[in-house]
Structure formats: structure tokens, C-alpha cells
Design a protein around this motif. Sequence first.
Motif, PDB file in Angstrom:
ATOM      1  N   LYS A  37       0.120  31.598  11.274  1.00 43.03           N
ATOM      2  CA  LYS A  37      -1.141  30.921  10.998  1.00 43.03           C
ATOM      3  C   LYS A  37      -2.173  31.240  12.081  1.00 43.03           C
ATOM      4  N   THR A  38      -1.772  31.201  13.339  1.00 46.35           N
ATOM      5  CA  THR A  38      -2.706  31.517  14.426  1.00 46.35           C
ATOM      6  C   THR A  38      -3.090  32.993  14.401  1.00 46.35           C
ATOM      7  N   LEU A  39      -2.167  33.862  14.044  1.00 45.79           N
ATOM      8  CA  LEU A  39      -2.465  35.288  13.962  1.00 45.79           C
ATOM      9  C   LEU A  39      -3.494  35.567  12.873  1.00 45.79           C
ATOM     10  N   VAL A  40      -3.345  34.939  11.725  1.00 45.68           N
ATOM     11  CA  VAL A  40      -4.299  35.117  10.625  1.00 45.68           C
ATOM     12  C   VAL A  40      -5.676  34.595  11.028  1.00 45.68           C
ATOM     13  N   GLU A  41      -5.719  33.466  11.718  1.00 41.76           N
ATOM     14  CA  GLU A  41      -6.999  32.924  12.179  1.00 41.76           C
ATOM     15  C   GLU A  41      -7.683  33.852  13.172  1.00 41.76           C
ATOM     16  N   ARG A  42      -6.912  34.442  14.082  1.00 41.26           N
ATOM     17  CA  ARG A  42      -7.478  35.389  15.056  1.00 41.26           C
ATOM     18  C   ARG A  42      -8.052  36.618  14.367  1.00 41.26           C
ATOM     19  N   ARG A  43      -7.347  37.116  13.385  1.00 45.17           N
ATOM     20  CA  ARG A  43      -7.835  38.302  12.667  1.00 45.17           C
ATOM     21  C   ARG A  43      -9.119  37.990  11.914  1.00 45.17           C
ATOM     22  N   LYS A  44      -9.224  36.793  11.354  1.00 44.49           N
ATOM     23  CA  LYS A  44     -10.444  36.410  10.646  1.00 44.49           C
ATOM     24  C   LYS A  44     -11.621  36.312  11.598  1.00 44.49           C
ATOM     25  N   ARG A  45     -11.370  35.828  12.808  1.00 51.00           N
ATOM     26  CA  ARG A  45     -12.435  35.719  13.805  1.00 51.00           C
ATOM     27  C   ARG A  45     -12.752  37.064  14.454  1.00 51.00           C
ATOM     28  N   GLU A  55     -10.815  38.573  16.785  1.00 51.93           N
ATOM     29  CA  GLU A  55     -10.274  38.676  18.135  1.00 51.93           C
ATOM     30  C   GLU A  55      -9.126  39.671  18.217  1.00 51.93           C
ATOM     31  N   GLU A  56      -8.406  39.810  17.152  1.00 49.79           N
ATOM     32  CA  GLU A  56      -7.247  40.701  17.171  1.00 49.79           C
ATOM     33  C   GLU A  56      -7.344  41.649  15.983  1.00 49.79           C
ATOM     34  N   ALA A  57      -7.198  42.914  16.274  1.00 48.13           N
ATOM     35  CA  ALA A  57      -7.278  43.923  15.216  1.00 48.13           C
ATOM     36  C   ALA A  57      -6.020  43.892  14.358  1.00 48.13           C
ATOM     37  N   GLY A  58      -6.179  44.284  13.115  1.00 45.57           N
ATOM     38  CA  GLY A  58      -5.037  44.377  12.219  1.00 45.57           C
ATOM     39  C   GLY A  58      -4.225  45.621  12.524  1.00 45.57           C
ATOM     40  N   PRO A  59      -3.181  45.837  11.778  1.00 51.03           N
ATOM     41  CA  PRO A  59      -2.363  47.024  12.016  1.00 51.03           C
ATOM     42  C   PRO A  59      -3.162  48.293  11.752  1.00 51.03           C
TER      43      PRO A  59
END
Length: 74
Positions: free
Chosen positions: A20-28, A30-34
Motif C-alpha cells: 500500500k505504501t509502495l503504491v502511494e509513493r509511485r502515485k506521488r 517519489e519512487e519510480a516503477g520497474p
Amino acid sequence: MITFVLTAAVVYFVVVLPMKTLVERRKRGEEAGPVVPSQVELLVEIRDLLRAQQGMGAGHDPSGPGATSLPGQL
């Protein structure tokens, strides 16, 4: 009943919450997808693996000395 509650809590805190936190970061953003490699990179990797399997090595140039060309090839 206690075993079920403990198992559910472990699954929630180990799997669901981090995802859940990873998905939220990707939406914002902050963290790139694969990273998806390009087709050229994949083909180069496949070529190198096939050459290594055949014992030629990655640096072998098939158009080098002693190579024969087929009709229509440059």
C-alpha cells in the motif's frame, strides 16, 4: 480463532501495508516503477547469451575474417 487472527495480522503487516505504501509513493512520483528494457537491449542480451552458449564469446564478430556471406547480405 487466535491462530487465524495472528496469521491475518502477519499477512497484513508483512504484505498488505508495504504494498500500500509502495503504491502511494509511485502515485506521488517519489519512487519510480520497474524499468522496462527496450527491445534492442533485449535482443542484444539474447544474442550475447546465444553466442556464449555456442562458445563464441560476446566479442566475436561474425563478419570478421573467414566469415562467409549469404546472398542478399551486406
